[in-house]
Design a protein around this motif. Structure first.
Motif, PDB file in Angstrom:
ATOM      1  N   ILE B 192       3.009   9.769  14.495  1.00 42.31           N
ATOM      2  CA  ILE B 192       1.892  10.473  14.835  1.00 42.31           C
ATOM      3  C   ILE B 192       1.738  11.548  15.847  1.00 42.31           C
ATOM      4  N   VAL B 271      -1.479   5.712   8.850  1.00 42.43           N
ATOM      5  CA  VAL B 271      -2.249   4.721   9.429  1.00 42.43           C
ATOM      6  C   VAL B 271      -2.570   3.767   8.202  1.00 42.43           C
ATOM      7  N   LYS B 275      -1.781  -0.372   7.916  1.00 42.19           N
ATOM      8  CA  LYS B 275      -2.763  -1.246   7.625  1.00 42.19           C
ATOM      9  C   LYS B 275      -2.206  -2.619   7.074  1.00 42.19           C
TER      10      LYS B 275
END
Lengths: 218, 430
Positions: B192, B271, B275
C-alpha cells in the motif's frame, strides 16, 4: 524354664542345641546318649527326619533328684538347622534356659555359622529371651576334618566374649561331653542365681553336674 | 517385623500327663488280650495311681494265691504310669506276658507322644504362618488402597493437564492466525505504501501545478476586466503561459492523475485481498469461490516470491464450496507459504485446481528443498519445524490440516528431499 512347681517339687528345664544345618547337633545328642550312663537320662527321641536332616527336633531328657526331694528334669533339644525351618527353631527356643551353639569348623562354613548365629540372636529376642543373660556355650565341631579354621584363631576371636568355647568331633566322640558339661555348669549357675538352688533345695553344683554327665563304666 | 505374631499355643517341652497321651479306647484292646490269656485283672494307672483303664474282675483277697505284677510306663524316660496285672492263681508265663504288654504299651505311649509333639510343632508353625499371612494381607490391602488413591489422583491430574494442553494448543492456533495476519499486514503495508507514496507525491506536484494554473486564469481575468485589446491580452498572456510552462503542466497533470488513479486501484485490490482475513472470528459457514480465492491469494503472495520465480497455474472454474472461509483460506495460505519458502531463488510454483465428480482437487507443487523421509511422518504434528528458531512456529501444516479436515476434506503430502514437494488437497462440495 518349662515348669517350676514348688509344691510338687518339680523343675523342668530346657537346653537347646542350636546351629546351622548339618553342623552335628543330632550327632552330639546321639553321642551323649551313647556315652552317658542310663541312670540319669531317658531315651533319645528323634521326631521324623528327612534324608538324615532333622525337620522337627530331637529330645534327650536328663533327671536329677536333690536331697531336698526336688526333681529336676533337663530336656535337651536340637533344632532343625535349615533356613526354611525357622518357625520350628523359634518354637523350640521358647522358654529355653540355655543354648549350645554347634558351629562347623570348616573354613567354607564360617559365613553360614555367622548367619545361623545372627538367626539365633534374632529368634531369642522374638521369643523374649536375652542372649546376654542366657548361658551360652560354643562348640566348634568337625575338628576331625581338614581345611579348618585354626583353634588359635577361633580362641582369639571368641575369648573376648568370655563364653566357653570347645573344640569337638561329635563323629569321633570327643569334646561332646565337655561341651554338655560346660552347658550344665552354666545352666546351674544361672538357675542358682534365680532360684537359690543350693540354699533352698540343697542342689549341690558338683553333684548336679556329675550326675548329669556321668559316663558309662567301660 | 514390628508387631510380630509370636504367639504360640504349645510350649515345646511342656510336661504331659499319661492321660493326655493315651486314651482308654486305644488301650483296651491291648489289655483285653491279657484277659484272654487267663489273667483276671489288667489295669493302667496314671502318675497318681488313678485308674485310666481297668478290665477283668476285682480279685477278692484270697488265701495268698493271688499274684500281682506292677510295671512302670515311661514318658520321656520318666515313670508316668503303672501297668498292673493280677491273677488269682499261678499262671505260667505271667511275667513274660506282663513284659510283652508293657513293651506294647510303652511303644504306643512313645509313638503317641511323638505324634503329639509333631502335631504341636506343626500347628504352631501353621498358626504363625497364618498370622503372618494375615498381617501380610493387611499390609497388601493397605498398599493397594494407597495405589488406588494414587491412580485416581493421577487420572484427575492427567485430565487437568490434557485440558491445559488443549488450551495452550488453542492459543497456539490463535497466535498462528495472528502471526499470519501480521505477516500479511506487513506485506500489505509495503504494497500500500508504494502507491500511496507516488499518489502523495503526484498530488503535491499537482497542487503546485494548480497554483500556476490559477495564476494564469487570474491573469486572463485581470486583463479582460481592463478591457485591454485582444491583441494586448494575447501578447501578455502568451509570454506568461510560457513562463509558467503551462503546456508541460497540463500534459503532466494528466499523467499524474492517471498514475494516482492507478495507485488507488492497486490499493483497492490489496484491501479486497485483506478482506478475506479481516473477519477471522466470523466462523459461520459461507459459500466460497475457491478459484477466485486462490487467484487472490497468489496475487497477495507475489511480493514474497524469491527472485526469478515462475508461477504456473491451471485454475479451472469450481463449484461453490460451503465452508468456514477464513479457515480454509488460511490453510491454502500456509501451504503456499511453505512452497514459497522452499527455495531462495528460481522457484517454480505450480497450482492446479479442478473438479472431479463431487470433489474439488487442488495440487500445489514446488521445486524446493523437499522434506527428508524421516521428517515426513511428523509434518502435521504441532510445533514440528525444521526452520531456524524464531522463523517458523511449526503450526502451519497443523492448522492447514485441521481446517481441511474440518471442511470434510483431506490433505496428502508427497516429497523428495532436494527435489520438491506436492500437496494434494481434496475437498467435497455441496
Amino acid at each position: 524354664m518349662i515348669e517350676f512347681d514348688e509344691a510338687q517339687k518339680r523343675l523342668v528345664l530346657k537346653l537347646v542345641y542350636y546351629g546351622p544345618a548339618l553342623s552335628g547337633k543330632t550327632t552330639n545328642l546321639l553321642c551323649l546318649h551313647d556315652t552317658l550312663q542310663q541312670d540319669g537320662r531317658g531315651e533319645l527321641m528323634m521326631l521324623d527326619t528327612t534324608e538324615d536332616r532333622t525337620i522337627y527336633f530331637d529330645l534327650l531328657p536328663f533327671f536329677y533328684v536333690a536331697p531336698s526331694g526336688l526333681k529336676i528334669k533337663l530336656k535337651v533339644y536340637t533344632v532343625p538347622g535349615q533356613v526354611r525351618h525357622d518357625a520350628t527353631r523359634k518354637a523350640v527356643l521358647q522358654r529355653a534356659d540355655g543354648v549350645v551353639f554347634i558351629a562347623d569348623s570348616q573354613i567354607s562354613q564360617q559365613s553360614i555359622n555367622a548367619e545361623s548365629f545372627a538367626n539365633l540372636e534374632q529368634n531369642l529376642s522374638l521369643v523374649g529371651l536375652d542372649l546376654e543373660k542366657l548361658p551360652l556355650v560354643i562348640q566348634f565341631n568337625k575338628r576331625d576334618l581338614s581345611e579348618l579354621v585354626t583353634e588359635e584363631e577361633l580362641r582369639t576371636t571368641w575369648e573376648p566374649t568370655g563364653l566357653p568355647v570347645l573344640m569337638a568331633s561329635a563323629l569321633q566322640g570327643w569334646g561332646v561331653l565337655e561341651t554338655f558339661q560346660a552347658a550344665v555348669e552354666g545352666l546351674f549357675d544361672s538357675l542358682d542365681q534365680k532360684l537359690q538352688l543350693l540354699e533352698r533345695f540343697q542342689v549341690d553344683r558338683d553333684d548336679f553336674v556329675a550326675t548329669l554327665t556321668k559316663a558309662k563304666k567301660l | 517385623m514390628t508387631e510380630s505374631p509370636t504367639h504360640i499355643e504349645f510350649i515345646i517341652g511342656e510336661e504331659k500327663r499319661l492321660s493326655d497321651i493315651v486314651g482308654k479306647l486305644e488301650i483296651e484292646p491291648l489289655l483285653r488280650s491279657a484277659l484272654k490269656l487267663g489273667i483276671n485283672r489288667v489295669a493302667l494307672l496314671d502318675e497318681d495311681e488313678r485308674v485310666l483303664v481297668a478290665l477283668g474282675e476285682s480279685i477278692v483277697e484270697q488265701q495268698g494265691m493271688c499274684s500281682e505284677i506292677r510295671l512302670p510306663i515311661l514318658v520321656e524316660g520318666e515313670p508316668k504310669g503303672t501297668l498292673l496285672l493280677a491273677s488269682a492263681g499261678q499262671i505260667p508265663g505271667l511275667e513274660a506276658i506282663a513284659r510283652l504288654l508293657q513293651d506294647s504299651l510303652q511303644l504306643t505311649v512313645t509313638n503317641n507322644l511323638k505324634r503329639m509333639l509333631t502335631t504341636e510343632v506343626h500347628t504352631s508353625i501353621v498358626q504363625e504362618s497364618y498370622e503372618q499371612l494375615v498381617s501380610t494381607n493387611h499390609r497388601l490391602m493397605e498398599s493397594e488402597r494407597r495405589y488406588r488413591t494414587l491412580a485416581r489422583d493421577l487420572e484427575i491430574k492427567v485430565k487437568e493437564r490434557t485440558a491445559e494442553l488443549q488450551q495452550a494448543y488453542q492459543r497456539m492456533l490463535q497466535q498462528e492466525k495472528l502471526a499470519a495476519v501480521g505477516q500479511l499486514a506487513a506485506g500489505m503495508a509495503h504494497e500500500i505504501n508504494t502507491p500511496l507514496g507516488f499518489i502523495h507525491s503526484n498530488l503535491n506536484s499537482f497542487a503546485k501545478y494548480q497554483n500556476r494554473m490559477a495564476e494564469m486564469l487570474g491573469l486572463y481575468r485581470l486583463l479582460l476586466a481592463k478591457e485591454t485589446s485582444p491583441e494586448t491580452i494575447k501578447q501578455q498572456t502568451e509570454q506568461r503561459w510560457k513562463e509558467l510552462k503551462l503546456d508541460f503542466l497540463l500534459e503532466d497533470s494528466g499523467v499524474l492523475l492517471g498514475q494516482s488513479l492507478e495507485g488507488a486501484d492497486r490499493i483497492a485490490t490489496i484491501v479486497a485481498q485483506l478482506k478475506g482475513f479481516a473477519h477471522l472470528d466470523g466462523m459461520e459457514q459461507q459459500s466460497m469461490d475457491l478459484q477466485h480465492e486462490l487467484k487472490q491469494l497468489l496475487a497477495g503472495l507475489a511480493p514474497q516470491l524469491p527472485p526469478n520465480s515462475r508461477i504456473t497455474t491451471d485454475l479451472q472454474p469450481l463449484p461453490p464450496l460451503v465452508c468456514r472461509v477464513p479457515l480454509l483460506l488460511q490453510a491454502f495460505a500456509n501451504i503456499l507459504d511453505n512452497a514459497i519458502k522452499s527455495r531462495s531463488e528460481g522457484l517454480e510454483l505450480t497450482v492446479y485446481a479442478r473438479q472431479e465428480s463431487d470433489l474439488i482437487l487442488v495440487a500445489i507443487s514446488d521445486n524446493g528443498c523437499g522434506i527428508p523421509a524421516e521428517n515426513l511422518p511428523h509434518i502435521f504434528e504441532p510445533f514440528f519445524t525444521t526452520r531456524p528458531v524464531g522463523s517458523g512456529s511449526g503450526m502451519g501444516l497443523t492448522v492447514a490440516r485441521e481446517a481441511i479436515i474440518g471442511a470434510g476434506g483431506s490433505i496428502e503430502v508427497e516429497s523428495l528431499a532436494g527435489q520438491g514437494t506436492t500437496c494434494r488437497v481434496t475437498l467435497p462440495h455441496g
